[in-house]
Design a protein around this motif. Structure first.
Motif, PDB file in Angstrom:
ATOM      1  N   ARG A  22       0.838  -1.211   0.000  1.00  0.00           N
ATOM      2  CA  ARG A  22       0.000   0.000   0.000  1.00  0.00           C
ATOM      3  C   ARG A  22       0.868   1.255   0.000  1.00  0.00           C
ATOM      4  N   PHE A  23       1.933   1.230   0.781  1.00  0.00           N
ATOM      5  CA  PHE A  23       2.818   2.383   0.867  1.00  0.00           C
ATOM      6  C   PHE A  23       3.485   2.679  -0.477  1.00  0.00           C
ATOM      7  N   VAL A  29      -7.250   4.141   1.116  1.00  0.00           N
ATOM      8  CA  VAL A  29      -8.106   3.421   2.051  1.00  0.00           C
ATOM      9  C   VAL A  29      -8.977   4.442   2.763  1.00  0.00           C
ATOM     10  N   THR A  30     -10.276   4.146   2.813  1.00  0.00           N
ATOM     11  CA  THR A  30     -11.219   5.009   3.511  1.00  0.00           C
ATOM     12  C   THR A  30     -11.924   4.185   4.577  1.00  0.00           C
ATOM     13  N   VAL A  31     -11.888   4.671   5.814  1.00  0.00           N
ATOM     14  CA  VAL A  31     -12.544   3.995   6.925  1.00  0.00           C
ATOM     15  C   VAL A  31     -13.589   4.928   7.504  1.00  0.00           C
ATOM     16  N   ASN A  32     -14.848   4.510   7.396  1.00  0.00           N
ATOM     17  CA  ASN A  32     -15.961   5.292   7.941  1.00  0.00           C
ATOM     18  C   ASN A  32     -15.960   6.721   7.396  1.00  0.00           C
ATOM     19  N   SER A  35     -10.312   9.285   5.041  1.00  0.00           N
ATOM     20  CA  SER A  35      -9.205   8.749   4.265  1.00  0.00           C
ATOM     21  C   SER A  35      -7.995   8.517   5.173  1.00  0.00           C
ATOM     22  N   VAL A  36      -7.439   7.308   5.111  1.00  0.00           N
ATOM     23  CA  VAL A  36      -6.258   6.963   5.909  1.00  0.00           C
ATOM     24  C   VAL A  36      -5.028   7.359   5.105  1.00  0.00           C
ATOM     25  N   PRO A  37      -4.138   8.185   5.663  1.00  0.00           N
ATOM     26  CA  PRO A  37      -2.962   8.613   4.904  1.00  0.00           C
ATOM     27  C   PRO A  37      -2.029   7.444   4.588  1.00  0.00           C
ATOM     28  N   GLY A  42       3.427   3.063   6.109  1.00  0.00           N
ATOM     29  CA  GLY A  42       4.872   2.945   6.331  1.00  0.00           C
ATOM     30  C   GLY A  42       5.169   2.629   7.783  1.00  0.00           C
ATOM     31  N   ILE A  43       4.471   3.301   8.680  1.00  0.00           N
ATOM     32  CA  ILE A  43       4.646   3.053  10.111  1.00  0.00           C
ATOM     33  C   ILE A  43       4.131   1.661  10.472  1.00  0.00           C
ATOM     34  N   ALA A  44       2.966   1.297   9.920  1.00  0.00           N
ATOM     35  CA  ALA A  44       2.396  -0.030  10.185  1.00  0.00           C
ATOM     36  C   ALA A  44       3.316  -1.136   9.677  1.00  0.00           C
ATOM     37  N   PHE A  45       3.976  -0.901   8.529  1.00  0.00           N
ATOM     38  CA  PHE A  45       4.928  -1.880   8.004  1.00  0.00           C
ATOM     39  C   PHE A  45       6.083  -2.082   8.973  1.00  0.00           C
TER      40      PHE A  45
END
Length: 61
Positions: A22-23, A29-32, A35-37, A42-45
């Motif tokens: 994704r990065f 990605v849109t949640v509720n 938009s999720v940046p 990158g941080i989640a990875f």
């Protein structure tokens, strides 16, 4: 390596790879409606990859 440990390490590695994809590819990605940046992936990875690596290394000793 115990089955639960192996399953968890593989699952975390898979999550890390998807976050990296994704990065790099810039998937939106849109949640509720929010938009999720992309930088969040990158941080989640780093977090998921780090956890997978630590779990794998710990299980080998």
């Amino acid at each position: 390596m115990k089955p639960f440990t192996a399953t968890t390490a593989v699952l975390l590695a898979l999550i890390a790879l998807l976050q990296l994809a994704r990065f790099i590819l810039g998937w939106e990605v849109t949640v509720n409606g929010v938009s999720v940046p992309v930088w969040a992936s990158g941080i989640a990875f780093l977090i998921a990859g780090g956890l997978a690596t630590m779990l794998w290394r710990e299980s080998r000793h």
